[in-house]
Motif scaffolding. Structure first.
Motif, PDB file in Angstrom:
ATOM      1  N   THR A  15      38.150  61.421  70.610  1.00 30.41           N
ATOM      2  CA  THR A  15      38.626  60.930  71.990  1.00 30.41           C
ATOM      3  C   THR A  15      38.281  59.163  72.014  1.00 30.41           C
ATOM      4  O   THR A  15      37.725  58.795  71.201  1.00 30.41           O
ATOM      5  CB  THR A  15      37.832  61.671  73.237  1.00 30.41           C
ATOM      6  N   ASP A  16      38.710  58.696  73.213  1.00 25.83           N
ATOM      7  CA  ASP A  16      38.377  57.182  73.129  1.00 25.83           C
ATOM      8  C   ASP A  16      37.116  56.762  73.076  1.00 25.83           C
ATOM      9  O   ASP A  16      36.281  55.957  72.693  1.00 25.83           O
ATOM     10  CB  ASP A  16      38.941  56.520  74.454  1.00 25.83           C
ATOM     11  N   ALA A  17      36.224  57.992  73.973  1.00 26.65           N
ATOM     12  CA  ALA A  17      34.726  57.712  73.895  1.00 26.65           C
ATOM     13  C   ALA A  17      34.088  57.905  72.669  1.00 26.65           C
ATOM     14  O   ALA A  17      33.018  57.186  72.419  1.00 26.65           O
ATOM     15  CB  ALA A  17      34.186  58.752  74.787  1.00 26.65           C
ATOM     16  N   ASP A  18      34.701  58.704  71.765  1.00 30.40           N
ATOM     17  CA  ASP A  18      34.076  58.965  70.589  1.00 30.40           C
ATOM     18  C   ASP A  18      34.296  57.815  69.695  1.00 30.40           C
ATOM     19  O   ASP A  18      33.447  57.465  68.784  1.00 30.40           O
ATOM     20  CB  ASP A  18      34.881  59.996  69.806  1.00 30.40           C
ATOM     21  N   LYS A  19      35.413  56.921  69.858  1.00 31.36           N
ATOM     22  CA  LYS A  19      35.716  55.703  69.061  1.00 31.36           C
ATOM     23  C   LYS A  19      34.766  54.602  69.610  1.00 31.36           C
ATOM     24  O   LYS A  19      34.662  53.580  68.868  1.00 31.36           O
ATOM     25  CB  LYS A  19      37.052  55.542  69.131  1.00 31.36           C
TER      26      LYS A  19
ATOM     27  N   HIS B 180      43.505  56.924  58.278  1.00 29.22           N
ATOM     28  CA  HIS B 180      44.398  57.359  59.290  1.00 29.22           C
ATOM     29  C   HIS B 180      44.195  57.521  60.733  1.00 29.22           C
ATOM     30  O   HIS B 180      44.952  56.940  61.543  1.00 29.22           O
ATOM     31  CB  HIS B 180      44.708  58.865  58.739  1.00 29.22           C
ATOM     32  N   VAL B 181      42.880  57.818  61.087  1.00 30.61           N
ATOM     33  CA  VAL B 181      42.789  58.154  62.611  1.00 30.61           C
ATOM     34  C   VAL B 181      41.834  56.842  62.969  1.00 30.61           C
ATOM     35  O   VAL B 181      40.634  57.096  63.364  1.00 30.61           O
ATOM     36  CB  VAL B 181      42.193  59.275  62.849  1.00 30.61           C
ATOM     37  N   ALA B 182      42.044  55.467  62.768  1.00 32.32           N
ATOM     38  CA  ALA B 182      41.326  54.629  63.235  1.00 32.32           C
ATOM     39  C   ALA B 182      41.246  53.966  64.565  1.00 32.32           C
ATOM     40  O   ALA B 182      42.311  54.384  65.215  1.00 32.32           O
ATOM     41  CB  ALA B 182      41.750  53.383  62.444  1.00 32.32           C
ATOM     42  N   PRO B 183      40.175  53.061  64.905  1.00 33.74           N
ATOM     43  CA  PRO B 183      40.267  52.896  66.231  1.00 33.74           C
ATOM     44  C   PRO B 183      41.557  51.850  66.545  1.00 33.74           C
ATOM     45  O   PRO B 183      42.015  50.959  65.538  1.00 33.74           O
ATOM     46  CB  PRO B 183      39.215  51.885  66.569  1.00 33.74           C
ATOM     47  N   VAL B 184      42.063  51.872  67.547  1.00 36.59           N
ATOM     48  CA  VAL B 184      43.496  51.279  67.995  1.00 36.59           C
ATOM     49  C   VAL B 184      43.216  49.692  68.459  1.00 36.59           C
ATOM     50  O   VAL B 184      43.871  48.888  67.886  1.00 36.59           O
ATOM     51  CB  VAL B 184      44.342  51.938  68.717  1.00 36.59           C
ATOM     52  N   TYR B 185      42.405  49.702  69.140  1.00 37.49           N
ATOM     53  CA  TYR B 185      41.849  48.487  69.751  1.00 37.49           C
ATOM     54  C   TYR B 185      40.506  47.847  69.706  1.00 37.49           C
ATOM     55  O   TYR B 185      39.466  48.546  69.235  1.00 37.49           O
ATOM     56  CB  TYR B 185      42.151  48.409  71.234  1.00 37.49           C
ATOM     57  N   ASP B 186      40.233  46.485  69.634  1.00 31.87           N
ATOM     58  CA  ASP B 186      39.136  45.895  69.576  1.00 31.87           C
ATOM     59  C   ASP B 186      37.906  46.394  70.702  1.00 31.87           C
ATOM     60  O   ASP B 186      38.660  46.866  71.716  1.00 31.87           O
ATOM     61  CB  ASP B 186      39.108  44.489  69.670  1.00 31.87           C
TER      62      ASP B 186
ATOM     63  N   ALA C 202      43.457  46.477  66.473  1.00 25.36           N
ATOM     64  CA  ALA C 202      42.273  46.311  65.356  1.00 25.36           C
ATOM     65  C   ALA C 202      42.900  45.757  64.013  1.00 25.36           C
ATOM     66  O   ALA C 202      42.137  45.331  63.293  1.00 25.36           O
ATOM     67  CB  ALA C 202      41.906  47.766  65.435  1.00 25.36           C
ATOM     68  N   GLY C 203      44.181  46.101  63.635  1.00 30.93           N
ATOM     69  CA  GLY C 203      44.540  45.425  62.451  1.00 30.93           C
ATOM     70  C   GLY C 203      44.936  43.935  62.593  1.00 30.93           C
ATOM     71  O   GLY C 203      45.355  43.535  61.303  1.00 30.93           O
ATOM     72  N   LYS C 204      44.386  43.375  63.357  1.00 32.76           N
ATOM     73  CA  LYS C 204      44.694  41.883  63.525  1.00 32.76           C
ATOM     74  C   LYS C 204      43.533  41.146  63.958  1.00 32.76           C
ATOM     75  O   LYS C 204      43.451  39.779  64.048  1.00 32.76           O
ATOM     76  CB  LYS C 204      45.729  41.444  64.395  1.00 32.76           C
ATOM     77  N   ILE C 205      42.347  41.784  63.748  1.00 34.41           N
ATOM     78  CA  ILE C 205      40.927  41.312  64.414  1.00 34.41           C
ATOM     79  C   ILE C 205      40.554  40.267  63.343  1.00 34.41           C
ATOM     80  O   ILE C 205      40.011  39.000  63.385  1.00 34.41           O
ATOM     81  CB  ILE C 205      39.978  42.168  64.762  1.00 34.41           C
ATOM     82  N   VAL C 206      40.177  40.859  61.925  1.00 35.52           N
ATOM     83  CA  VAL C 206      39.550  40.264  60.717  1.00 35.52           C
ATOM     84  C   VAL C 206      40.721  40.240  59.832  1.00 35.52           C
ATOM     85  O   VAL C 206      41.675  41.118  59.615  1.00 35.52           O
ATOM     86  CB  VAL C 206      38.420  40.730  60.460  1.00 35.52           C
ATOM     87  N   PRO C 207      41.063  39.250  58.918  1.00 32.80           N
ATOM     88  CA  PRO C 207      42.040  39.193  57.925  1.00 32.80           C
ATOM     89  C   PRO C 207      42.068  40.377  56.920  1.00 32.80           C
ATOM     90  O   PRO C 207      42.881  40.637  56.299  1.00 32.80           O
ATOM     91  CB  PRO C 207      41.942  37.771  57.421  1.00 32.80           C
ATOM     92  N   HIS C 208      40.564  40.921  56.681  1.00 32.86           N
ATOM     93  CA  HIS C 208      40.722  41.781  55.259  1.00 32.86           C
ATOM     94  C   HIS C 208      40.890  43.177  56.049  1.00 32.86           C
ATOM     95  O   HIS C 208      40.649  44.260  55.374  1.00 32.86           O
ATOM     96  CB  HIS C 208      39.519  41.655  54.641  1.00 32.86           C
TER      97      HIS C 208
END
Length: 548
Positions: free
Chosen positions: A262-266, A514-520, A527-533
């Motif tokens: 869930t979002d709370a788990d993330k 695969h099941v990564a956090p979507v947002y900061d 989340a894929g645009k927060i840090v360059p690596h």
């Protein structure tokens, strides 16, 4: 099983045949002076190689394993300091022999990572099973109460799902344990104790029997101690003013990072929640994915991660080679196959074909493999039926072949590719030999022989010069990381892809989460645009991947 011969010795039989003694005498009288004069093979110290070879001769001629002539001449059995001396070599032969079977020498670890691993090994010895600190921590856990300043803290990793999932999950959970100074203990079920040697010297990473949380393997969404649930219900609170006091914390928390988190788990990937969790002595984690990219988003971890991994695309490469050493039984499967089919090859191309048992044999996927390997010059094209190709070389004078290693549950792809290179000549005269170690037809969970073969085949894939994998496959992720290779990824089955070419070179050898956090955590930022690596994966667009 294809191309396999089994030889059974009578139990308890010692192989001291006269032929072996004669071979040993000949070795000492002829080869020893040559090595002393010439300074050793491939720059290796003569005494080291001779000692190994003599030991092998004494064990029996069918067990002799000479150094791989195609391995890097600078093969380093300690992998740049990742490993340490002191283990019993006979109890786990793969630990110090693996470098001889790798055509790619791999990346060098940072000195900070080497130092951190030595510190963590000391922590495992000081606080792990069998110590007074571990006994005290178990008593605290049984009491159901928290301790304000625990002497030692622990992370228990639940083992489940397929082999590839278990490996990438354990590697990234270990990274979290290293970052947070927690003793790392692995649930020994699902073959973790039979497939892998102990990675830590003079201690264990296996959770011993008698763990007070007897149902921990069944923890899931409804578990009252699930961290996300306790945050949702207000049992746990973050913040300096209204946050939970150390004395009010539970004795343990269950971290649920499965596919239905869930979002709370993330919130696990948020700084405030990491500060709160740091005061909980026991964490039990369920994940079947590679959570490392998410850890790189936690600000509190970023400076340490930068120092540990200056090359961000080599995280699993280093952790996997440090943690996962095949047991002797699995190592025998690997070395026997390698010596028989791959050792003499000029070049090895591994092709991992991930298909599910319910899927029919796919001519489209076969054509994709052919187009990918030939258009990218990984394998030569074949001529038409009427063309015999270049004149054959004289017997015994042919160039070394290119070996193709195929792994798949099915034999159909192997049969078709092998047939193509047997029935027709190659355009450039190159000899191509195609082999497949096994074809189980179905994935068999909890079957020991199946698991051993699967682990052996993952490892064999990683020993190649070039690797072709199937998109989204954790099996392929493990092979590319252990081998230190950016694979060519077959596009078959890729989610939401609009490209038409059959394969592409991966941007990194890191697995995809695969099941990564979507947002900061603080801002609704991708989340894929927060840090360059940390970027989105090509084979799983909502997932995250480490790149350099």
């Amino acid at each position: 099983m294809k191309n396999t011969t089994t030889h059974v010795e009578p139990e308890g039989c010692k192989r001291w045949a006269p032929a072996i003694n004669a071979a040993l005498v000949a070795f000492v009288l002829i080869v020893l002076p040559l090595f002393v004069l010439l300074g050793g093979r491939n720059g290796e110290k003569p005494a080291v190689w001779i000692k190994t070879a003599v030991g092998d001769l004494r064990r029996g001629s069918d067990e002799v394993s000479l150094p791989n002539e195609n391995a890097p001449t600078h093969a380093d059995k300690l992998l740049g300091g990742l490993l340490v001396e002191g283990f019993d070599q006979e109890s786990c032969r793969s630990r110090y022999q693996s470098a001889m079977y790798r055509r790619n020498a791999g990346r060098q670890p940072s000195q900070h990572l080497v130092s951190k691993l030595r510190s963590h090994e000391a922590l495992q010895r000081r606080c792990g099973p069998g110590t007074a600190a571990y006994t005290n921590a178990l008593e605290q856990l049984k009491s159901g109460k928290s301790v304000v300043s625990p002497e030692c803290r622990y992370l228990v990793s639940i083992s489940y799902r397929g082999l590839g999932n278990r490996i990438i999950a354990a590697a990234s959970a270990f990274l979290y344990a290293v970052l947070t100074d927690r003793v790392f203990l692995v649930d020994p079920s699902n073959g973790m104790d039979e497939l892998f040697c102990e990675p830590f010297p003079n201690t264990t990473w296996l959770l011993p029997p008698g763990f007070p949380l007897v149902s921990y393997q069944g923890f899931y969404l409804s578990t009252p101690e699930r961290y996300g649930k306790m945050r949702e219900d207000g049992v746990l609170r973050t913040g300096e003013i209204n946050g939970s006091a150390a004395g009010d914390l539970p004795a343990f928390a269950y971290i649920h990072l499965d596919h239905n988190q869930t979002d709370a788990d993330k919130l696990f990937f948020c700084d405030d929640d990491q500060r709160l969790m740091s005061s909980i002595q026991w964490l039990v984690m369920r994940t079947d994915g590679y959570i490392a990219p998410g850890l790189f988003l936690v600000r509190a971890f970023q400076s340490e991660l930068d120092a540990l991994f200056p090359e961000r695309d080599a995280v699993f490469h280093h952790l996997g080679r440090y943690l996962f050493h095949p047991t002797n039984r699995v190592w025998g499967l690997i070395t026997r196959y390698y010596d028989a089919h791959l050792a003499r090859a000029r070049r090895v191309v591994s092709i991992q074909v991930r298909v599910f048992p319910w899927q029919a044999d796919s001519p489209e996927l076969l054509e994709q493999i052919k187009t990918c390997t030939q258009s990218q010059k990984l394998l030569p094209a074949v001529l038409g039926e009427e063309d015999d190709g270049p004149p054959a070389a004289a017997p015994g004078g042919a160039a070394k072949p290119t070996a193709v290693l195929i792994t798949s549950l099915k034999a159909w792809y192997y049969d078709k590719i092998k047939g193509a290179y047997w029935e027709r000549a190659t355009a450039n005269g190159e000899v191509v030999v195609v082999d497949q170690p096994s074809h189980e037809e179905a994935q068999r969970y909890h079957v020991k022989s199946h698991e051993r073969k699967a682990w052996a085949e993952v490892y064999l894939l990683s020993t190649a010069d070039t690797l072709v994998t199937t998109a989204e496959s954790t099996f392929g992720y493990v092979a590319q990381g252990l081998g230190g290779m950016r694979p060519w990824v077959l596009r078959m089955g890729m989610i939401n892809t609009t490209v038409s070419w059959p394969c592409s070179r991966d941007v990194s050898m890191e697995p995809c989460y695969h099941v990564a956090p979507v947002y900061d955590c603080r801002r609704r930022e991708d989340a894929g645009k927060i840090v360059p690596h940390v970027r989105h994966c090509e084979d799983w667009p909502t997932g995250l991947k480490l790149v350099d």
